[in-house]
Design a protein around this motif. Structure first.
Motif, PDB file in Angstrom:
ATOM      1  N   ARG A 170       0.857  -1.310   0.006  1.00  0.00           N
ATOM      2  CA  ARG A 170       0.292  -0.025   0.057  1.00  0.00           C
ATOM      3  C   ARG A 170       0.898   1.354  -0.170  1.00  0.00           C
ATOM      4  N   HIS A 171       0.268   2.349  -0.425  1.00  0.00           N
ATOM      5  CA  HIS A 171       1.126   3.660  -0.316  1.00  0.00           C
ATOM      6  C   HIS A 171       1.762   3.864   0.971  1.00  0.00           C
ATOM      7  N   THR A 172       2.749   4.472   1.184  1.00  0.00           N
ATOM      8  CA  THR A 172       3.495   4.657   2.488  1.00  0.00           C
ATOM      9  C   THR A 172       2.543   5.757   3.038  1.00  0.00           C
ATOM     10  N   ILE A 173       2.208   6.751   2.447  1.00  0.00           N
ATOM     11  CA  ILE A 173       1.412   7.862   2.618  1.00  0.00           C
ATOM     12  C   ILE A 173       0.079   7.828   1.814  1.00  0.00           C
ATOM     13  N   PRO A 174      -0.795   7.558   2.444  1.00  0.00           N
ATOM     14  CA  PRO A 174      -2.192   7.275   1.413  1.00  0.00           C
ATOM     15  C   PRO A 174      -2.518   8.768   0.430  1.00  0.00           C
ATOM     16  N   LEU A 175      -3.179   8.274  -0.470  1.00  0.00           N
ATOM     17  CA  LEU A 175      -3.591   9.419  -1.540  1.00  0.00           C
ATOM     18  C   LEU A 175      -4.897   9.968  -1.097  1.00  0.00           C
ATOM     19  N   ASP A 176      -5.045  11.303  -1.396  1.00  0.00           N
ATOM     20  CA  ASP A 176      -6.148  11.970  -0.758  1.00  0.00           C
ATOM     21  C   ASP A 176      -6.779  12.910  -1.663  1.00  0.00           C
ATOM     22  N   CYS A 177      -6.380  12.572  -3.097  1.00  0.00           N
ATOM     23  CA  CYS A 177      -6.731  13.615  -4.137  1.00  0.00           C
ATOM     24  C   CYS A 177      -6.471  14.806  -4.130  1.00  0.00           C
ATOM     25  N   ASN A 178      -5.122  15.015  -3.568  1.00  0.00           N
ATOM     26  CA  ASN A 178      -4.746  16.307  -3.207  1.00  0.00           C
ATOM     27  C   ASN A 178      -4.098  16.860  -4.702  1.00  0.00           C
ATOM     28  N   PRO A 179      -4.396  18.240  -5.058  1.00  0.00           N
ATOM     29  CA  PRO A 179      -3.913  18.448  -6.222  1.00  0.00           C
ATOM     30  C   PRO A 179      -2.478  18.571  -6.510  1.00  0.00           C
ATOM     31  N   GLY A 180      -1.660  18.271  -5.411  1.00  0.00           N
ATOM     32  CA  GLY A 180      -0.046  18.311  -5.614  1.00  0.00           C
ATOM     33  C   GLY A 180       0.465  16.827  -5.925  1.00  0.00           C
ATOM     34  N   GLU A 181      -0.796  15.669  -6.033  1.00  0.00           N
ATOM     35  CA  GLU A 181      -0.107  14.473  -6.365  1.00  0.00           C
ATOM     36  C   GLU A 181       0.197  14.630  -7.707  1.00  0.00           C
ATOM     37  N   GLY A 182       1.237  13.678  -7.946  1.00  0.00           N
ATOM     38  CA  GLY A 182       1.680  13.766  -9.205  1.00  0.00           C
ATOM     39  C   GLY A 182       2.288  12.160  -9.435  1.00  0.00           C
ATOM     40  N   PHE A 183       3.224  11.776 -10.285  1.00  0.00           N
ATOM     41  CA  PHE A 183       3.395  10.558 -10.583  1.00  0.00           C
ATOM     42  C   PHE A 183       4.968  10.216 -10.764  1.00  0.00           C
ATOM     43  N   ASN A 184       5.394   8.953 -10.041  1.00  0.00           N
ATOM     44  CA  ASN A 184       6.664   8.490 -10.226  1.00  0.00           C
ATOM     45  C   ASN A 184       6.952   7.541 -11.180  1.00  0.00           C
ATOM     46  N   LYS A 185       8.129   7.787 -12.035  1.00  0.00           N
ATOM     47  CA  LYS A 185       8.429   7.043 -13.287  1.00  0.00           C
ATOM     48  C   LYS A 185       9.277   5.624 -12.731  1.00  0.00           C
ATOM     49  N   TYR A 186       8.466   4.471 -13.159  1.00  0.00           N
ATOM     50  CA  TYR A 186       9.192   3.208 -12.782  1.00  0.00           C
ATOM     51  C   TYR A 186       9.512   2.560 -14.075  1.00  0.00           C
ATOM     52  N   SER A 187      10.782   1.890 -14.382  1.00  0.00           N
ATOM     53  CA  SER A 187      11.163   1.465 -15.676  1.00  0.00           C
ATOM     54  C   SER A 187      11.466  -0.118 -15.469  1.00  0.00           C
ATOM     55  N   ASN A 188      11.402  -0.627 -16.805  1.00  0.00           N
ATOM     56  CA  ASN A 188      11.901  -2.257 -16.868  1.00  0.00           C
ATOM     57  C   ASN A 188      10.896  -3.148 -16.134  1.00  0.00           C
ATOM     58  N   LEU A 189       9.458  -2.828 -16.201  1.00  0.00           N
ATOM     59  CA  LEU A 189       8.340  -3.485 -15.695  1.00  0.00           C
ATOM     60  C   LEU A 189       7.742  -4.233 -16.776  1.00  0.00           C
ATOM     61  N   LYS A 190       7.124  -5.327 -16.322  1.00  0.00           N
ATOM     62  CA  LYS A 190       5.964  -6.035 -17.099  1.00  0.00           C
ATOM     63  C   LYS A 190       4.663  -5.283 -16.678  1.00  0.00           C
ATOM     64  N   LEU A 191       3.977  -4.744 -17.620  1.00  0.00           N
ATOM     65  CA  LEU A 191       2.859  -3.824 -17.229  1.00  0.00           C
ATOM     66  C   LEU A 191       1.814  -4.770 -16.276  1.00  0.00           C
ATOM     67  N   PRO A 192       1.094  -3.969 -15.367  1.00  0.00           N
ATOM     68  CA  PRO A 192       0.051  -4.506 -14.559  1.00  0.00           C
ATOM     69  C   PRO A 192      -0.949  -5.245 -15.290  1.00  0.00           C
TER      70      PRO A 192
END
Length: 545
Positions: free
Chosen positions: A362-384
């Motif tokens: 689970r997220h270490t810090i839960p998401l709360d639909c904060n406008p400041g939320e963004g996206f981290n890039k993860y490479s070399n994965l088999k897509l979910p």
């Protein structure tokens, strides 16, 4: 005829034939009869490539494709005495069956009869019992104006039924065996869906080498979201080859171009399918799903008179479906193999320590639909797992990010096509299931994170879409405010002294002083919602006192 002593026979006297007419007539009849028998023998031994209406094909009779590439008839698999109608390679000594009609309803003897009716229906009967064993009645395209149905075996291995009077006959058959795969995918076959007719083309293993009945393993295209290739065992997902990324299935990084055949994956309003076609037409190759669940690409080596393994997907423990649970990542290079992605923690730490990864992360810090939320890039994965996902084949990556960010339930996004200039948008909602690290030919995934967990903020680096975000530490903001207040106070004091009207400190200080706790409370811990902008001294926040 007179009777004489034993061992002696006397035939009646034949009347004389001075002109020899009778003898010549007998000779002509004898030759004619011989020619008729010879012609009939040739007809029986030389099979054609077609089956006409009401023509009966019996045991030990076959029809052969025009170039004698494939043959259709009755066969007995392995050591079984059961009889089936199938298609096999004509010129290969080791009979290799690529399609079976009555795979789940075998004949127990050689009394089978295959017939094509005037309605264009192929029927297999048990002549002894008189019952229908198998037919295409429920799978043929209805033709109200049918005149002369013909069944024909093509050199592709496809048996088609069409109306001989139809000008587009072979391009629009009444029925074709290529729509009903068994355990083999041949060049030109379409593995997937005809969305117009609702026909699913998937292939299923034999039960055993002696029994072509439906086995436990099946390869199929799941269209509940962005299409993906799945191997199931007994109705349960065993592993995912994953979605198509424009070059290959994301879970099969070893699938690559070669000199024997090319391959493609088509997604449009009418069809969704995978297909391969020969580059070198002299090559004989097939893709077969074994009774063990193994998928093999085989090449026929004529010199050795045997099938040779050319390619097979390399699966490991991390290919086991959903092994590491939601948001868990499987890395075969590590021990234990399951780990939480950066920014995540085990949902159940105690279970995780005992290698029970079913609860995932689970997220270490839960998401709360904060406008400041963004996206981290993860490479070399088999897509979910893409079941329940959404996709658009024309959007750019920047448009894809914006769409995902606007929807608080969107948890990740990426390009749906990484070939060429990269295009298309693929969005995930909810938990991300069945992620795996691919050291070679892996894909990129952008996962939604809270503001404090963004790599681009913490490291001051650009995000996956090229924008730069900067975060100002809280201590620095507080210090900036205090310094600004002090400078303002000194400026006022200096001005008052120059005017010769000194006043008390409390009178000169027009702005009130606030403690850090008050400031944090007033700005909601410097929430992005309270941020008004930035100036020369740093961020400016709206306060509620």
């Amino acid at each position: 005829m007179e009777v004489f002593p034993a061992g002696v026979m006397v035939f009646p006297t034949v009347p004389s034939d001075p002109s020899g007419v009778r003898w010549r007539m007998a000779k002509i009849n004898l030759i004619s009869g011989f020619l008729v028998l010879l012609y009939a023998s040739i007809i029986r031994t030389h099979a054609t490539d077609t089956l006409s209406a009401n023509q009966i094909l019996r045991y030990n009779e076959t029809i052969v494709s025009p170039l004698e590439t494939f043959e259709l008839g009755f066969f007995n698999p392995g050591n079984s005495t059961n009889s089936y109608v199938g298609i096999w390679y004509k010129k290969i000594s080791n009979r290799t069956v690529v399609w079976v009609a009555n795979r789940n309803t075998p004949l127990t003897d050689t009394s089978g009869e295959l017939t094509l009716t005037f309605q264009g229906v192929l029927i297999l009967r048990d002549a002894t019992k008189g019952n229908v064993v198998w037919s295409t009645a429920n799978s043929s395209t209805s033709k109200s104006s049918m005149r002369t149905p013909i069944g024909q075996l093509l050199d592709t291995g496809n048996f088609i039924i069409y109306d001989e009077g139809d000008s587009i006959n072979q391009e629009d058959p009444i029925w074709q065996s290529f729509d009903f795969l068994t355990d083999t995918l041949l060049p030109g076959m379409k593995h997937g869906w005809n969305l117009v007719t609702g026909t699913e083309r998937s292939y299923t293993s034999w039960k055993s080498d002696d029994d072509p009945g439906l086995g436990e393993f099946s390869y199929w295209i799941d269209t509940r979201g962005y299409p993906q290739l799945i191997l199931s065992e007994g109705g349960e997902i065993k592993l995912r080859a994953g979605p198509w990324n424009g070059l290959r299935f994301t879970g099969t990084p070893t699938l690559s171009p070669n000199r024997f055949y090319n391959f493609t994956f088509v997604i449009n309003q009418r069809e969704i399918y995978y297909q391969y076609n020969l580059i070198d037409t002299s090559v004989i190759t097939r893709l077969v799903l074994k009774p063990s669940g193994r998928l093999d690409r085989l090449l026929w080596i004529d010199r050795k008179q045997e099938w040779s393994l050319y390619w097979s997907p390399q699966y490991d423990l991390c290919d086991q479906y959903a092994l590491c649970g939601p948001f868990g990542n499987c890395n075969i290079e590590k021990s234990p193999v399951c780990e939480c992605l950066k920014g995540f923690e085990p949902t159940s730490p105690d279970q995780w320590k005992t290698t029970d990864w079913s609860q995932g992360c689970r997220h270490t810090i839960p998401l709360d639909c904060n406008p400041g939320e963004g996206f981290n890039k993860y490479s070399n994965l088999k897509l979910p797992d893409t079941r329940g996902s959404w996709y658009d084949q024309t959007m750019t990556l920047i448009e894809c990010e914006k769409m995902c960010k606007r929807n608080c339930s969107c948890t990740a996004y990426t390009n749906s096509n990484i070939s060429g200039t990269r295009s298309g948008c693929l969005l995930w909602f909810g938990d991300l299931i069945d992620i795996k690290t691919n050291a070679e030919n892996g894909d990129t995934l952008y996962i939604r994170m809270p503001p404090s967990e963004l790599d681009s903020i913490a490291n001051g680096k650009s995000s996956g879409t090229g924008r730069v975000q900067v975060i100002v530490p809280v201590a620095f903001v507080v210090l900036t405010i205090l310094i600004s207040m002090c400078l303002f106070y000194r400026f006022n004091m200096k001005k008052q002294q120059q005017q010769g009207t000194p006043r008390s400190v409390n009178e000169d200080l027009e702005l009130p002083l606030f403690g850090l706790r008050t400031i944090l409370k007033a700005t909601n811990n410097f929430s992005m919602n309270n941020k008004l902008g930035e100036g020369g001294f740093g961020p400016v926040y709206k306060v509620m006192l």
